[in-house]
Design a protein around this motif. Structure first.
Motif, mmCIF file in Angstrom:
data_model
loop_
_atom_site.group_PDB
_atom_site.id
_atom_site.type_symbol
_atom_site.label_atom_id
_atom_site.label_comp_id
_atom_site.label_asym_id
_atom_site.label_seq_id
_atom_site.Cartn_x
_atom_site.Cartn_y
_atom_site.Cartn_z
ATOM 1 N N GLN A 124 0.807 -1.215 0.000
ATOM 2 C CA GLN A 124 0.000 0.000 0.000
ATOM 3 C C GLN A 124 0.848 1.276 0.000
ATOM 4 O OE1 GLN A 124 -2.994 -0.012 3.056
ATOM 5 N NE2 GLN A 124 -3.527 -2.160 2.750
ATOM 6 N N THR A 125 2.139 1.132 -0.200
ATOM 7 C CA THR A 125 3.020 2.302 -0.244
ATOM 8 C C THR A 125 3.042 2.879 -1.655
ATOM 9 O OG1 THR A 125 4.417 1.386 1.508
ATOM 10 C CG2 THR A 125 5.360 3.134 0.164
ATOM 11 N N THR A 126 2.861 4.172 -1.752
ATOM 12 C CA THR A 126 2.936 4.869 -3.039
ATOM 13 C C THR A 126 4.174 5.754 -3.056
ATOM 14 O OG1 THR A 126 1.535 6.649 -2.193
ATOM 15 C CG2 THR A 126 0.437 4.830 -3.332
ATOM 16 N N TYR A 127 4.659 6.030 -4.281
ATOM 17 C CA TYR A 127 5.915 6.763 -4.427
ATOM 18 C C TYR A 127 5.741 7.910 -5.410
ATOM 19 C CZ TYR A 127 7.774 2.393 -2.502
ATOM 20 O OH TYR A 127 8.023 1.304 -1.718
ATOM 21 N N ALA B 143 7.992 8.345 -0.114
ATOM 22 C CA ALA B 143 7.196 7.127 0.023
ATOM 23 C C ALA B 143 6.126 7.346 1.085
ATOM 24 C CB ALA B 143 8.091 5.955 0.402
ATOM 25 N N THR B 144 4.876 7.005 0.762
ATOM 26 C CA THR B 144 3.749 7.214 1.676
ATOM 27 C C THR B 144 3.021 5.903 1.887
ATOM 28 O OG1 THR B 144 3.483 9.481 0.863
ATOM 29 C CG2 THR B 144 1.652 8.536 2.099
ATOM 30 N N LYS C 224 -0.250 4.215 3.346
ATOM 31 C CA LYS C 224 -1.607 4.489 3.803
ATOM 32 C C LYS C 224 -1.962 3.637 5.017
ATOM 33 C CE LYS C 224 -3.249 5.775 -0.807
ATOM 34 N NZ LYS C 224 -4.224 5.470 -1.881
ATOM 35 N N ARG C 225 -1.403 2.442 5.083
ATOM 36 C CA ARG C 225 -1.713 1.560 6.206
ATOM 37 C C ARG C 225 -1.107 2.074 7.512
ATOM 38 N NH1 ARG C 225 0.832 -2.668 8.660
ATOM 39 N NH2 ARG C 225 2.572 -2.472 7.206
ATOM 40 N N LEU C 226 0.138 2.536 7.438
ATOM 41 C CA LEU C 226 0.817 3.036 8.632
ATOM 42 C C LEU C 226 0.589 4.521 8.862
ATOM 43 C CD1 LEU C 226 4.248 1.214 8.207
ATOM 44 C CD2 LEU C 226 2.309 0.516 9.618
ATOM 45 N N MET C 227 -0.027 5.186 7.899
ATOM 46 C CA MET C 227 -0.246 6.635 7.980
ATOM 47 C C MET C 227 1.076 7.361 8.245
ATOM 48 S SD MET C 227 -3.412 6.993 7.366
ATOM 49 C CE MET C 227 -3.670 8.695 7.841
ATOM 50 N N ARG C 228 2.055 7.027 7.450
ATOM 51 C CA ARG C 228 3.389 7.595 7.659
ATOM 52 C C ARG C 228 4.079 7.728 6.303
ATOM 53 N NH1 ARG C 228 8.279 5.123 9.218
ATOM 54 N NH2 ARG C 228 7.218 3.120 9.408
ATOM 55 N N ASN C 229 4.997 8.667 6.193
ATOM 56 C CA ASN C 229 5.763 8.823 4.969
ATOM 57 C C ASN C 229 7.239 9.002 5.288
ATOM 58 O OD1 ASN C 229 6.304 11.699 5.425
ATOM 59 N ND2 ASN C 229 4.138 11.990 4.950
ATOM 60 N N GLU C 230 8.072 8.690 4.314
ATOM 61 C CA GLU C 230 9.513 8.841 4.440
ATOM 62 C C GLU C 230 10.058 9.413 3.140
ATOM 63 O OE1 GLU C 230 11.573 5.336 5.596
ATOM 64 O OE2 GLU C 230 10.305 4.945 7.353
ATOM 65 N N THR C 231 11.198 10.060 3.235
ATOM 66 C CA THR C 231 11.852 10.627 2.059
ATOM 67 C C THR C 231 13.288 10.142 1.981
ATOM 68 O OG1 THR C 231 12.588 12.605 3.239
ATOM 69 C CG2 THR C 231 10.434 12.708 2.164
ATOM 70 N N ARG C 232 13.824 10.192 0.767
ATOM 71 C CA ARG C 232 15.213 9.818 0.544
ATOM 72 C C ARG C 232 15.765 10.643 -0.603
ATOM 73 N NH1 ARG C 232 17.890 5.676 -2.655
ATOM 74 N NH2 ARG C 232 19.947 5.278 -1.768
ATOM 75 N N GLU C 233 17.008 11.097 -0.438
ATOM 76 C CA GLU C 233 17.656 11.915 -1.457
ATOM 77 C C GLU C 233 18.765 11.110 -2.136
ATOM 78 O OE1 GLU C 233 19.042 15.506 0.264
ATOM 79 O OE2 GLU C 233 17.040 16.420 0.388
ATOM 80 N N VAL C 234 18.864 11.279 -3.463
ATOM 81 C CA VAL C 234 19.873 10.584 -4.263
ATOM 82 C C VAL C 234 20.575 11.611 -5.133
ATOM 83 C CG1 VAL C 234 20.286 8.832 -6.011
ATOM 84 C CG2 VAL C 234 18.539 8.448 -4.274
ATOM 85 N N ASN C 235 21.897 11.594 -5.103
ATOM 86 C CA ASN C 235 22.699 12.521 -5.914
ATOM 87 C C ASN C 235 23.178 11.799 -7.174
ATOM 88 O OD1 ASN C 235 24.098 14.804 -6.697
ATOM 89 N ND2 ASN C 235 25.953 14.199 -5.625
ATOM 90 N N VAL C 236 22.891 12.363 -8.334
ATOM 91 C CA VAL C 236 23.258 11.765 -9.623
ATOM 92 C C VAL C 236 24.278 12.659 -10.322
ATOM 93 C CG1 VAL C 236 22.432 11.042 -11.893
ATOM 94 C CG2 VAL C 236 21.041 10.600 -9.851
ATOM 95 N N THR C 237 25.389 12.042 -10.732
ATOM 96 C CA THR C 237 26.429 12.750 -11.481
ATOM 97 C C THR C 237 26.498 12.169 -12.885
ATOM 98 O OG1 THR C 237 27.691 13.050 -9.433
ATOM 99 C CG2 THR C 237 28.866 13.413 -11.499
#
Length: 503
Positions: free
Chosen positions: A309-312, A357-358, A360-373
């Motif tokens: 149930q996680t959406t991105y 990433a969100t 719905k089941r846990l009602m929580r979201n997280e973020t992540r950063e990626v550096n591209v060269t």
């Protein structure tokens, strides 16, 4: 003598004074300054500590500015129970059994600046608890059983400086309530020693600098995560008291096992390489990728939210939103597992990509950063390194040569060349000579108009005559016109004489 009509009112006043010894003002004054028998009153201080009270004493002096009800057996705080204390600014109700606070418990207590409700049995912090306390500066709620804090419970505390919520049962916290503007004077928020397993790192990073400096999160069972480690490491390098003061109490659980707790700020060598090889331990892959122009690149959104149930969604470096249905110039593709594909990388695709990433089941979201060269070719970096190494080698070689030429001790070439010796001094290297060399003033004086010869030991005798030992390097001495030697054959001691023979 006065008339009876004038005496009557005076008599009635005397009778009233005798029958009512305590007039109304006196009774009002006595009530205003009354001190309960179970308490101790000292001027404007009222202490009712450790009196086994299950109810608040009904009669409290209105002059009190500080009331201490600690270490009793109070179960609840009723409506308007502080209405009789208009001057109160300090209230201590710690170490009781308070589990319920009425909606109007703190009505008429707008002057309150210090409230201690620690070591009680509160299970939550509701919206209505502290809405009336606009002047409150310190709120102590530690060592309760609080498992939830309403997102609006702290918004009315516009003057609060310090909030203590440690040693509770919190598994989540409304960090959005701490953002800039909501609590403008907040300097300390202690949420340590709770049950937080993760943090919305993006929201925490966006908090004001003063709040992060006093945001205490140690001794929580966080899951080991690269973004979490990076955040705390940055706080430590920034000198935040929240990390510096409790450095060894920041722990995380490796492999999601409670027994595998690690002090990640103390043993940082285990956490510095957050690579894909350590994905199982940290829950996040390497946050840096390199790609060549024209080649595809697949970036994973590795967060702890991995259920169905996680959406991105992704945010590109140019602030464009990338979703499942949208595309930016047909260069990106977002998969259902959160991975983002850059189909044909270009120079303008370089930068920091943010994955959200969100669940719905846990009602929580997280973020992540990626550096591209993005490089033009695979050998861009190598070519630069090789060229730099070659240039550095040339510079070092040049420096060594210059040091050899200018810093070595002077040998022969830096001394003035001696003037050519006159022909008659060519034999001055004889080992029998005790006469000063040709460049000595005495030698030059002796040599004027005369021929001076220095002899070597006798090597060969011929008819009793001494043959001059002349080396091959002195060809001018072989000329008889230059060298004329007369020696008495009977004087053999002249051979060993140190005196020059003069013709």
């Amino acid at each position: 003598m006065s008339s009876p009509g004038l005496l009557t009112p005076v008599l009635w006043l005397l009778v009233a004074e005798l029958l009512l010894p305590e007039s109304f003002p006196q009774r009002a004054g006595a009530s205003f300054h009354a001190c309960p028998s179970v308490c101790i009153c000292a001027s404007d201080l009222l202490s009712c500590v450790s009196r086994s009270l299950s109810l608040v004493p009904p009669e409290l002096p209105a002059t009190a500015t500080s009331l201490d009800l600690s270490h009793n057996s109070l179960h609840q705080l009723q409506d308007n129970w502080l209405a009789r204390l208009p001057r109160l600014h300090t209230l201590r109700v710690g170490h009781n059994r308070v589990s319920h606070i009425s909606a109007g418990a703190f009505h008429n207590a707008s002057r309150l600046t210090h409230l201690d409700l620690s070591s009680n049995r509160l299970h939550s912090v509701e919206k209505h608890f502290f809405q009336e306390l606009s002047n409150l500066q310190e709120l102590l709620l530690y060592n309760n059983q609080i498992a939830r804090v309403d997102s609006s419970a702290l918004l009315g505390l516009s003057s609060v400086h310090k909030v203590y919520l440690s040693w509770n049962l919190l598994t989540d916290f409304p960090f959005g309530a701490l953002k800039e503007g909501n609590l403008p004077r907040l300097k300390l928020m202690d949420i340590s020693s709770n049950r937080l397993s993760s943090l919305p790192v993006d929201k925490v990073i966006a908090l004001p600098q003063a709040v992060k400096n006093g945001l205490y999160l140690h001794n929580n069972p966080f899951m080991c995560d690269c973004s979490l480690y990076s955040m705390f490491l940055h706080w430590e390098k920034s000198g935040f008291h929240s990390v510096h003061d409790f450095r060894e109490d920041h722990i995380c659980l490796a492999l999601r096992q409670p027994r595998a707790s690690l002090r990640f700020l103390k043993h940082r060598k285990m956490f510095e390489n957050c690579t894909s090889a350590a994905h199982g331990l940290f829950g996040a892959a390497d946050a840096s990728f390199k790609v060549t122009v024209g080649e595809p690149l697949l970036i994973g959104c590795d967060t702890s939210l991995q259920d169905e149930q996680t959406t991105y969604l992704w945010i590109a470096p140019n602030k464009e939103l990338i979703t499942y249905t949208s595309s930016v110039n047909h260069t990106f593709r977002l998969y259902s597992n959160g991975s983002l594909e850059i189909r044909r990388a270009q120079k303008e695709d370089a930068g920091v990509y943010t994955c959200m990433a969100t669940s719905k089941r846990l009602m929580r979201n997280e973020t992540r950063e990626v550096n591209v060269t993005v490089h033009h070719s695979k050998h861009d970096g190598e070519g630069f390194n090789t060229g730099f190494t070659t240039l550095l080698g040339c510079v070092v070689s040049l420096v060594l040569v210059m040091m050899y030429l200018f810093l070595t001790p002077c040998r022969c070439w830096c001394k003035p060349l001696p003037s050519p010796a006159p022909p008659e001094c060519s034999a001055q290297s004889s080992i029998l000579s005790a006469t000063p060399p040709c460049n000595h003033p005495a030698a030059r004086k002796t040599g004027s108009g005369k021929h001076v010869v220095f002899l070597e030991p006798v090597k060969d005798c011929q008819n009793g005559k001494v043959r001059l030992a002349v080396g091959e390097e002195f060809p001018e001495l072989k000329n008889p016109q230059i060298l004329q030697l007369k020696l008495d054959s009977d004087s053999s001691s002249s051979v060993l004489s140190d005196t020059a023979t003069v013709n």
